[in-house]
Design an enzyme around this catalytic site. Structure first.
Site, PDB file in Angstrom:
ATOM      1  N   SER A 125       0.916  -1.157   0.349  1.00  0.00           N
ATOM      2  CA  SER A 125       0.288   0.099   0.316  1.00  0.00           C
ATOM      3  C   SER A 125       0.834   1.304  -0.214  1.00  0.00           C
ATOM      4  O   SER A 125       1.961   1.051   0.284  1.00  0.00           O
ATOM      5  CB  SER A 125      -0.983   0.316   1.433  1.00  0.00           C
ATOM      6  OG  SER A 125      -1.943   1.608   1.503  1.00  0.00           O
ATOM      7  N   TYR A 150      -2.494  -0.562   9.854  1.00  0.00           N
ATOM      8  CA  TYR A 150      -2.910  -0.990   8.704  1.00  0.00           C
ATOM      9  C   TYR A 150      -1.204  -0.684   7.694  1.00  0.00           C
ATOM     10  O   TYR A 150      -0.814  -1.468   7.575  1.00  0.00           O
ATOM     11  CB  TYR A 150      -3.534  -0.235   8.063  1.00  0.00           C
ATOM     12  CG  TYR A 150      -3.874  -0.344   6.957  1.00  0.00           C
ATOM     13  CD1 TYR A 150      -4.053  -2.360   6.221  1.00  0.00           C
ATOM     14  CD2 TYR A 150      -3.892   0.776   5.417  1.00  0.00           C
ATOM     15  CE1 TYR A 150      -3.820  -1.988   4.737  1.00  0.00           C
ATOM     16  CE2 TYR A 150      -3.620   0.255   4.415  1.00  0.00           C
ATOM     17  CZ  TYR A 150      -4.357  -1.362   3.708  1.00  0.00           C
ATOM     18  OH  TYR A 150      -3.607  -1.581   2.451  1.00  0.00           O
TER      19      TYR A 150
END
Length: 321
Positions: A125, A150
């Site tokens: 990501s 995350y």
């Protein structure tokens, strides 16, 4: 030669399965159909995009079930997209990220190693860049100051894959996705949240007083990058590689909302709010490495990509949803 796609009922996963099937690959998917958002959307997405693909209901934290699937399919290549997604949700439910993104990722690494998978392509990501990087974000920049759990789990995935590549020669490719959008997208992300709100005449929360820039990337460009990376595994000298997949053209959040409003045919009602914990002010991908390696070249500006998202929201959720 079977390709296994995890997270196959997810937004990027279903489009990836569709593209693989369209080019004649033997593809099998898995997904746990969890309730992070409505599982019915996932089932409808699969029915619309890749109904011909065999998708098994399985969680990547199920070691025995996953091992049995690997033994049955003997996949030669694995596209690992399954993960607990969402920056803000990680502030509320950290254990879900540890279980799926860390323990689940180790399960995938172990099975790819022991069952002889030739190439593992996995989703990272843009959030890994955190506070330490300077736009445009390049793969050489530091990723040791994440702004959310995350992001920390995704950075950890990259370290774990690197370790398995060095220790066991596992060929692995990590792809750092930059704010993916398109029809059938995740309902917790800005493109769908904003589109549905404008269509229904509801107000939009605009954080950091609108001073945000995002490298919004159409799902078709992301899938092209996934397939490109899959076809170009790393070499023996550097068995682990990382690539940015983004549009390399950051968009002002205000302009993004204006494009949605224009497509919806009605004005956006905005409520300006301060920055939220875990968010990044700006993202911007340097895609030079991906272009050199497999010809990655995003082709979809938001002016082309967003109106179909608004139209899909109107069709799927209804104008007042």
């Amino acid at each position: 030669m079977t390709i296994l796609v995890t997270g196959a009922a997810g937004f990027i996963g279903a489009y990836t399965c569709q593209a693989l099937a369209a080019r004649g690959e033997r593809v099998v998917g898995l997904d746990n159909y969890n309730d992070y958002y409505d599982p019915q959307l996932k089932r409808d997405r699969v029915a619309a995009l890749c109904p011909q693909v065999d998708i098994r209901a399985l969680d990547i934290t199920d070691r025995e079930g996953l091992a049995a699937l690997f033994d049955e399919l003997q996949p030669t290549r694995v596209i690992h997209l399954a993960a607990q997604a969402g920056v803000r949700y990680s502030l509320e439910n950290p254990h879900a990220y540890v279980e799926s993104n860390l323990a689940g990722f180790v399960n995938m690494l172990e099975l790819c190693r022991h069952r002889g998978a030739q190439h593992l392509v996995y989703a990272s990501s843009s959030s890994v860049y955190g506070d330490s990087a300077t736009p445009p974000f390049s793969e050489e920049q530091r990723v040791d100051q994440p702004r959310s759990l995350y992001a920390a789990t995704k950075a950890a995935n990259e370290l774990m894959a690197h370790t398995y590549a060095q220790l066991y020669g596992l060929h692995a490719t990590g792809l750092r996705f930059f704010t993916v959008y398109g029809p059938w997208g995740r309902p917790d992300m800005a493109p769908l949240l904003f589109s549905r709100a404008v269509l229904a005449g509801r107000s939009i929360d605009v954080f950091n007083d609108g001073h945000m820039r995002r490298d919004f990337t159409h799902v078709s460009d992301i899938v092209a990058g996934i397939l490109g990376a899959l076809s170009h595994p790393s070499g023996e000298a550097t068995p682990h590689q990382l690539f940015n997949l983004g549009n390399h053209t950051p968009v002002e959040l205000e302009h993004f909302i204006d494009v949605i409003a224009s497509a919806a045919g009605r004005p956006a009602q905005k409520i300006y709010k301060p920055m939220q914990p875990g968010d990044m002010v700006q993202t911007m991908a340097d895609t030079t490495r991906a272009k050199a390696a497999f010809g990655y070249e995003p082709r979809t500006p938001i002016e082309v990509g967003l109106p179909p998202v608004v139209a899909w929201c109107r069709d799927y959720f209804g104008a007042g949803a």
